[in-house]
Design a protein around this motif. Structure first.
Motif, mmCIF file in Angstrom:
data_model
loop_
_atom_site.group_PDB
_atom_site.id
_atom_site.type_symbol
_atom_site.label_atom_id
_atom_site.label_comp_id
_atom_site.label_asym_id
_atom_site.label_seq_id
_atom_site.Cartn_x
_atom_site.Cartn_y
_atom_site.Cartn_z
ATOM 1 N N PRO A 1 50.657 -43.692 49.246
ATOM 2 C CA PRO A 1 51.736 -42.885 49.912
ATOM 3 C C PRO A 1 52.902 -41.760 48.461
ATOM 4 C CG PRO A 1 52.272 -44.824 51.158
ATOM 5 C CD PRO A 1 51.561 -44.866 49.737
ATOM 6 N N LYS A 2 53.381 -42.914 47.468
ATOM 7 C CA LYS A 2 53.898 -42.270 46.188
ATOM 8 C C LYS A 2 53.166 -41.080 45.935
ATOM 9 C CE LYS A 2 55.552 -45.357 43.296
ATOM 10 N NZ LYS A 2 56.158 -46.176 42.688
ATOM 11 N N ARG A 3 51.891 -41.781 45.033
ATOM 12 C CA ARG A 3 50.743 -40.623 44.833
ATOM 13 C C ARG A 3 51.043 -39.724 45.690
ATOM 14 N NH1 ARG A 3 46.435 -43.053 44.806
ATOM 15 N NH2 ARG A 3 47.215 -45.126 44.274
ATOM 16 N N TRP A 4 50.720 -39.903 46.660
ATOM 17 C CA TRP A 4 50.717 -39.120 47.746
ATOM 18 C C TRP A 4 51.271 -37.242 47.419
ATOM 19 C CZ3 TRP A 4 51.635 -37.146 52.133
ATOM 20 C CH2 TRP A 4 51.531 -35.899 53.372
ATOM 21 N N LEU A 5 52.853 -38.113 47.465
ATOM 22 C CA LEU A 5 54.378 -37.795 47.602
ATOM 23 C C LEU A 5 54.254 -36.771 46.268
ATOM 24 C CD1 LEU A 5 55.718 -39.557 49.801
ATOM 25 C CD2 LEU A 5 55.193 -37.358 50.462
ATOM 26 N N THR A 6 53.782 -37.079 45.447
ATOM 27 C CA THR A 6 53.969 -36.522 43.942
ATOM 28 C C THR A 6 53.413 -35.716 43.631
ATOM 29 O OG1 THR A 6 53.936 -38.848 42.934
ATOM 30 C CG2 THR A 6 55.906 -38.234 44.025
#
Length: 103
Positions: A97-102
């Motif tokens: 999720p962190k990779r996708w959101l950033t």
């Protein structure tokens, strides 16, 4: 590209045991870095179209539909199948999720 494994708890679309089997197989095949697991729980739904209301009123249409279903049932089931260790958990629920959101 990510695969969203969603709608846990909504048995009328796919029972939880079959969802878990799909998730486990994707993990066995090494796809943890592209998976996100979630559910469609909404505490504010107070209206359904007539054709959907009958489905939701069925005790077999939903399974423990709650905000914690994934963590109460799915995660333990995947750990029991030995496809979800702590590192994989972190990949799916934190890093992806962190990779996708950033991005």
């Amino acid at each position: 590209m990510y695969v969203g494994l969603d709608r846990y708890g909504l048995e009328m679309f796919l029972p939880i045991d079959r969802r878990n089997a799909t998730t486990a197989e994707l993990l066995r095949r090494g796809h943890a870095e592209r998976l996100m697991i979630s559910q469609d729980f909404c505490a504010t739904i107070d209206w359904f179209p007539p054709e959907a209301a009958a489905v939701f009123e069925s005790s077999e249409a939903i399974h423990n539909w709650s905000m914690t279903l994934v963590f109460d049932e799915v995660v333990p089931a995947l750990r029991e199948q030995e496809v979800l260790d702590d590192a994989t958990f972190s990949t799916i629920f934190v890093e992806n999720p962190k990779r996708w959101l950033t991005a």
